[in-house]
Enzyme design. Sequence first.
Site, PDB file in Angstrom:
ATOM      1  N   TRP A 230      35.156  17.891   3.783  1.00  0.00           N
ATOM      2  CA  TRP A 230      35.228  16.491   3.345  1.00  0.00           C
ATOM      3  C   TRP A 230      36.636  16.113   2.906  1.00  0.00           C
ATOM      4  CZ3 TRP A 230      32.023  13.376   5.360  1.00  0.00           C
ATOM      5  CH2 TRP A 230      30.759  13.842   5.722  1.00  0.00           C
TER       6      TRP A 230
ATOM      7  N   ASP B  74      36.865  12.256  -5.046  1.00  0.00           N
ATOM      8  CA  ASP B  74      35.624  12.043  -4.306  1.00  0.00           C
ATOM      9  C   ASP B  74      34.543  12.829  -5.041  1.00  0.00           C
ATOM     10  OD1 ASP B  74      33.438  12.065  -2.635  1.00  0.00           O
ATOM     11  OD2 ASP B  74      34.518  12.719  -0.835  1.00  0.00           O
TER      12      ASP B  74
ATOM     13  N   LYS C 148      23.112  11.139  -2.702  1.00  0.00           N
ATOM     14  CA  LYS C 148      22.839  12.463  -3.260  1.00  0.00           C
ATOM     15  C   LYS C 148      22.285  12.322  -4.685  1.00  0.00           C
ATOM     16  CE  LYS C 148      26.410  13.680  -0.166  1.00  0.00           C
ATOM     17  NZ  LYS C 148      25.616  14.072   0.973  1.00  0.00           N
TER      18      LYS C 148
HETATM   19  N1  PMP Z   1      32.401  12.965   0.727  1.00  0.00           N
HETATM   20  C1  PMP Z   1      31.532  13.959   0.492  1.00  0.00           C
HETATM   21  C2  PMP Z   1      31.895  15.027  -0.492  1.00  0.00           C
HETATM   22  C3  PMP Z   1      30.299  13.976   1.153  1.00  0.00           C
HETATM   23  O1  PMP Z   1      29.438  14.962   0.920  1.00  0.00           O
HETATM   24  C4  PMP Z   1      29.988  12.944   2.068  1.00  0.00           C
HETATM   25  C5  PMP Z   1      28.676  12.867   2.797  1.00  0.00           C
HETATM   26  N2  PMP Z   1      27.967  14.011   2.914  1.00  0.00           N
HETATM   27  C6  PMP Z   1      30.934  11.936   2.289  1.00  0.00           C
HETATM   28  C7  PMP Z   1      32.119  11.982   1.594  1.00  0.00           C
HETATM   29  C8  PMP Z   1      30.689  10.824   3.244  1.00  0.00           C
HETATM   30  O2  PMP Z   1      29.694   9.977   2.766  1.00  0.00           O
HETATM   31  P1  PMP Z   1      29.087   8.809   3.636  1.00  0.00           P
HETATM   32  O3  PMP Z   1      28.344   9.458   4.756  1.00  0.00           O
HETATM   33  O4  PMP Z   1      28.235   8.052   2.701  1.00  0.00           O
HETATM   34  O5  PMP Z   1      30.231   8.010   4.131  1.00  0.00           O
END
Ligand code: PMP
Length: 362
Positions: A104, A174, A198
Amino acid sequence: MAMTRAYYFGAGPAMLPAAVLSEVQQELPDYQGSGISIMEMGHRTAGFEAIAAQAEADLRELMAIPAEYAVLFLHGGAALQFAMVPLNLLGNQQAVNYVNTGHWSARAIREAGRFAHVHIAADGGASGYTTIPPVTQWRMDMTGAYLHYTVNETIGGVEFHWVPAVQGMPLVADMTSMILSRPVDVRRHGLIYAAAQKNLGIAGLAVVIVQNELLKETPRSAPSMLDYRAHVEARSMLNTPPVFAWYVASKVLAWLKNSGGVTVMAERNRRKAAMLYELLDGSGFYINRVEKSSRSWMNVPFTLRDPSLDTLFLQQAAATGLTGLAGHRSTGGMRASLYNAMPETGVGTLVEFMREFERTRG
Ligand code: PMP
């Protein structure tokens, strides 16, 4: 209606508290005597305004967010924040600092590269992203507009259990897969963002917590929907917001408050994670490669030493009411996500199942 609920270990969209689901179910056809559901209600009605205000107040209380921070409820998930952060915070600078701890972070880095020169302050690659590089090895570009880190790597299962000390530039986090799982010091951050699916409810919503003084002139070419200041001025209602996701978040936040808040959650989450890591560490049958001090409380990836048993493992787990355990498609293996809504009994049942599976198949 009787509910048959699984212990669902998926990483997101993830398990919701059963109490939240029943409240949503009860209120669905007729929200508080209005004769309509919340999905049909105008976002500028007193009914919805009250939900929005309560959600913000509860989030501020739960996270102890100081008054000089704005709180936004936005569309676009966390991935849109990968772009909005550099677009809005770059200002007159050219560079931004990112710590790469895995999947991520890498996604955030790639997106920021569209707007700025990305300086990698540290990279966990040497360890295969199984540990957070020690801060003594970090090298910052001091002309950078900010430093970004991913507090919990949802796929790699690597988590910061400390806040990086940065001088001379704002810290951006994040917190998608760990927000509200334990107390965090908001004051040490300039901006925090998290997708909701989450620990905050359902997909379609992201929360942004940003220090007012960081809000700058966004480039004139930027769409107003990507401008934090425009959202702040419109109180997150620049257009029709994701009302249902915002409503579910308000229910999750109320549930969290009733459950004792983040300190109580942290205790519970620490115990849940400890139960599972203890089993993994005591076993030659299951493997988790993450270095101990960087292990996530929220997402625990593991493999079976004999991957030919993966399918059987998942089948038998599902038959026991334990679902969502398959690892991310990029890694294979298994992953157990232990967000706030996962009860301790769920992790207990998982650990018992895994012991028994090892005993009979190991
Ligand atoms: N950052 C992290 C740490 C994530 O776990 C996720 C999704 N699993 C995201 C960003 C992206 O989130 P979204 O799919 O809502 O854009």
